[in-house]
Design a protein around this motif. Structure first.
Motif, PDB file in Angstrom:
ATOM      1  N   VAL A  13     -26.061   5.851 -44.432  1.00  0.00           N
ATOM      2  CA  VAL A  13     -25.470   6.915 -43.618  1.00  0.00           C
ATOM      3  C   VAL A  13     -24.053   6.533 -43.189  1.00  0.00           C
ATOM      4  CG1 VAL A  13     -25.673   8.171 -41.437  1.00  0.00           C
ATOM      5  CG2 VAL A  13     -27.692   7.804 -42.856  1.00  0.00           C
ATOM      6  N   GLU A  14     -23.828   5.259 -42.895  1.00  0.00           N
ATOM      7  CA  GLU A  14     -22.475   4.808 -42.573  1.00  0.00           C
ATOM      8  C   GLU A  14     -21.543   5.031 -43.762  1.00  0.00           C
ATOM      9  OE1 GLU A  14     -22.866   0.747 -41.434  1.00  0.00           O
ATOM     10  OE2 GLU A  14     -23.534   1.189 -39.388  1.00  0.00           O
ATOM     11  N   ALA A  15     -22.036   4.760 -44.959  1.00  0.00           N
ATOM     12  CA  ALA A  15     -21.227   4.974 -46.155  1.00  0.00           C
ATOM     13  C   ALA A  15     -20.888   6.450 -46.332  1.00  0.00           C
ATOM     14  CB  ALA A  15     -21.965   4.453 -47.388  1.00  0.00           C
ATOM     15  N   CYS A  16     -21.880   7.305 -46.091  1.00  0.00           N
ATOM     16  CA  CYS A  16     -21.671   8.745 -46.257  1.00  0.00           C
ATOM     17  C   CYS A  16     -20.749   9.318 -45.170  1.00  0.00           C
ATOM     18  CB  CYS A  16     -23.014   9.477 -46.239  1.00  0.00           C
ATOM     19  SG  CYS A  16     -24.075   9.089 -47.647  1.00  0.00           S
ATOM     20  N   SER A  17     -20.598   8.598 -44.076  1.00  0.00           N
ATOM     21  CA  SER A  17     -19.724   9.055 -42.986  1.00  0.00           C
ATOM     22  C   SER A  17     -18.323   8.480 -43.104  1.00  0.00           C
ATOM     23  CB  SER A  17     -20.322   8.651 -41.631  1.00  0.00           C
ATOM     24  OG  SER A  17     -21.623   9.167 -41.483  1.00  0.00           O
ATOM     25  N   ASP A  18     -18.099   7.659 -44.109  1.00  0.00           N
ATOM     26  CA  ASP A  18     -16.795   7.004 -44.283  1.00  0.00           C
ATOM     27  C   ASP A  18     -15.732   8.049 -44.619  1.00  0.00           C
ATOM     28  OD1 ASP A  18     -14.618   5.433 -44.882  1.00  0.00           O
ATOM     29  OD2 ASP A  18     -15.716   4.037 -46.166  1.00  0.00           O
ATOM     30  N   GLN A  19     -14.692   8.115 -43.814  1.00  0.00           N
ATOM     31  CA  GLN A  19     -13.628   9.105 -44.005  1.00  0.00           C
ATOM     32  C   GLN A  19     -12.406   8.534 -44.733  1.00  0.00           C
ATOM     33  OE1 GLN A  19     -14.047  12.343 -43.110  1.00  0.00           O
ATOM     34  NE2 GLN A  19     -16.144  11.753 -42.536  1.00  0.00           N
ATOM     35  N   SER A  20     -12.532   7.322 -45.285  1.00  0.00           N
ATOM     36  CA  SER A  20     -11.368   6.685 -45.917  1.00  0.00           C
ATOM     37  C   SER A  20     -10.992   7.336 -47.240  1.00  0.00           C
ATOM     38  CB  SER A  20     -11.654   5.203 -46.143  1.00  0.00           C
ATOM     39  OG  SER A  20     -12.678   5.028 -47.115  1.00  0.00           O
ATOM     40  N   HIS A  21     -11.951   8.035 -47.857  1.00  0.00           N
ATOM     41  CA  HIS A  21     -11.725   8.715 -49.128  1.00  0.00           C
ATOM     42  C   HIS A  21     -11.360   7.748 -50.255  1.00  0.00           C
ATOM     43  CE1 HIS A  21     -12.007  12.422 -46.905  1.00  0.00           C
ATOM     44  NE2 HIS A  21     -11.007  12.059 -46.136  1.00  0.00           N
TER      45      HIS A  21
END
Length: 532
Positions: free
Chosen positions: A287-295
């Motif tokens: 879930v942390e990975a899916c919330s990553d906004q770094s693109h």
């Protein structure tokens, strides 16, 4: 404590709600014992009227608050991975709302939860509850009655607290033998039938680990029970969902595994499946990975790999495929167990039946399968699904094994788009309901606990609701074409995918997938009209 005592501030005006896919809305916020209600208001020409939110507080996983001067912001992170933001005028009101939501979203008493208060206008508590019973299962399967019977030895739950009142066992084994075999199994979970393969008469059984301990104790009644299962066959298999090292270590604490000397017709295979804290941490990382906004694609792929979630899917599907291969291709019966037999064991038995049994791939058959293998079989939903990925509270009993099972089913649906009547919307609905629900189906940890609080007479059944004619079309696969063949999933890395519909549900990608499903339904409907 009464629910109202948790509510320090019941209503607040001029609240701004921000949520996925919609512009911020200004309106009134109201807090009840089970829900957070938001009602949009006209103001500043922003057209908020009609913006509504009804949030079941049980679905809140974490509450984060931030106060500045005379106002505050509350971020609600929900168990279905949706994130909501409430901007509240007044610091005291903000802190009160946050405190109340934290308390009401974590109620301990089952009878205080919303399913005991939910009364939909078009349903009655007098209707049927549930889809399957051992008696029905025995009658429906041809050839089962000659060698198997329903035992009510656990009618008062004294033999095994986590088993249902009735189970299917070999006809040649009497109840006294079952009682003694239960004493030799962790938690009393003696071997019981969960699947009968009509093509060749082989079966899939499940249980918990035996208890030989360091002294290598034996139980002749348990040996007799397993020998009666294979009925003279030369060989059968025990699939242990622990590693060989874990099984050996369990002997030091009284557990262990079946001895080759005393179970000489059974061959033991170890297929290690992670559970408990390891699975929970894996979900959190994903879930942390899916919330990553770094693109950053490289960063995203690295985080996805480090979560090991797809590795757990690979392990579950490959183990279920092994079980199905033993039954279908080799003609051997299988017993599955790990430690307690309430988590990884149920994961494997469910997936193996989906691979083998065409009926289990229908909407009704799939829900009946979940009822047998998870609800009745004693998966501790209340402990495992107390929190999801956002919670700051880490209880060691939590584990997303049911969510992992749904993800594996999604993989099957993706690989076999015509063979599964189960649609993705159903899997998404079940993932949500397991953590927070209007219905009593997933409450408590066992049938015994459900009986103690009268779940079947005081709450509504989710599965009955999902099968209603006016709801059915929402949850089925429009491309479904029945097949009587087994389906053999690929577990190659390129065949396993992230479940976008769940883990990226609140992104633009999920909206695009929803639009694609609508187009697919329209095409199918037009085709049926042309053919008629």
């Amino acid at each position: 404590m009464e629910l109202a005592e948790h509510i320090k501030t019941a209503t607040v005006e001029r609240v701004v709600l921000t949520r996925p896919f919609q512009a911020p809305a200004r309106g009134a916020l109201c807090l009840t014992g089970h829900h957070l209600l938001f009602s949009g208001r006209d103001g500043d020409g922003d057209g908020d009227r009609g913006r509504q939110l009804l949030l079941l507080l049980r679905s809140v996983d974490a509450v984060e608050k931030r106060t500045v001067a005379s106002s505050g912001t509350i971020t609600l992170k929900c168990k279905d991975l949706c994130v909501l933001q409430l901007d509240i005028p007044g610091m005291e009101e903000c802190l009160n709302i946050a405190s109340s939501v934290e308390a009401l979203s974590a109620l301990d008493r089952v009878t205080q939860m919303y399913p005991f208060f939910y009364r939909p206008s078009n349903s009655s508590l007098d209707g049927p509850w549930g889809l399957s019973t051992p008696e029905k299962d025995l009658v429906q399967l041809a050839g089962l009655q000659d060698k198997w019977r329903v035992s009510h030895i656990n009618s008062d739950y004294s033999v095994c607290p986590t088993y249902p009142a009735a189970v299917i066992v070999p006809r040649t084994v009497d109840d006294q033998t079952l009682v003694k075999a239960a004493q030799f199994r962790q938690g009393g979970r003696f071997p019981v039938l969960c699947y009968y393969h009509q093509k060749n008469g082989t079966v899939i059984m499940r249980s918990s680990q035996p208890l030989p301990g360091a002294n290598r104790k034996r139980c002749r009644d348990d040996e007799l029970l397993l020998q009666a299962v294979i009925d003279g066959s030369e060989v059968a298999y025990i699939i242990d969902t622990r590693s060989g090292q874990q099984a050996q270590q369990a002997r030091m604490t009284g557990g262990g595994f079946e001895s080759k000397t005393f179970y000489n017709s059974w061959k033991r295979l170890h297929r290690h499946l992670e559970r408990g804290k390891v699975l929970q941490e894996s979900l959190i990382k994903l879930v942390e990975a899916c919330s990553d906004q770094s693109h950053s694609v490289d960063r995203w792929l690295s985080k996805l790999e480090n979560s090991k979630w797809l590795t757990h899917i690979h392990s579950a599907l490959s183990t279920a495929g092994l079980v199905a291969e033993c039954v279908e291709r080799d003609g051997h019966s299988v017993l599955i167990h790990g430690f307690e037999g309430t988590d990884s064991t149920l994961l494997v038995t469910t997936l193996a039946q989906l691979i083998l049994d065409p009926d289990a791939r229908t909407l009704r058959g799939f829900l009946a399968l979940l009822e047998r293998e998870w609800v009745q079989a004693g998966h501790p939903f209340q402990l495992r699904c107390a929190h999801s990925a956002y919670s700051h509270t880490r209880l060691k009993q939590e584990s997303p094994v049911f969510l992992l099972m749904l993800d594996c089913v999604w993989q099957l649906c993706r690989q076999f788009p015509l063979a599964m009547e189960v649609g993705e919307p159903l899997l998404l609905r079940l993932a949500q309901e397991a953590y927070a629900s209007n219905y009593g189906t997933f409450l408590c940890n066992s049938e015994q606990e459900r009986c103690a609080v009268d779940i079947k007479t005081r709450t509504h059944c989710l599965f009955q609701f999902l099968l209603r004619p006016d709801k059915r079309d929402e949850y089925i696969n429009p491309l479904y074409q029945p097949t009587h063949l087994a389906i053999w999933p690929s577990v190659q890395p390129q065949s396993l995918h992230l479940w976008w519909g769940f883990f990226l549900r609140w992104t633009d990608h999920a909206q695009n997938m929803a639009e694609a499903r609508e187009v697919m339904w329209r095409i199918v409907a037009e085709r049926f009209e042309d053919e008629s």
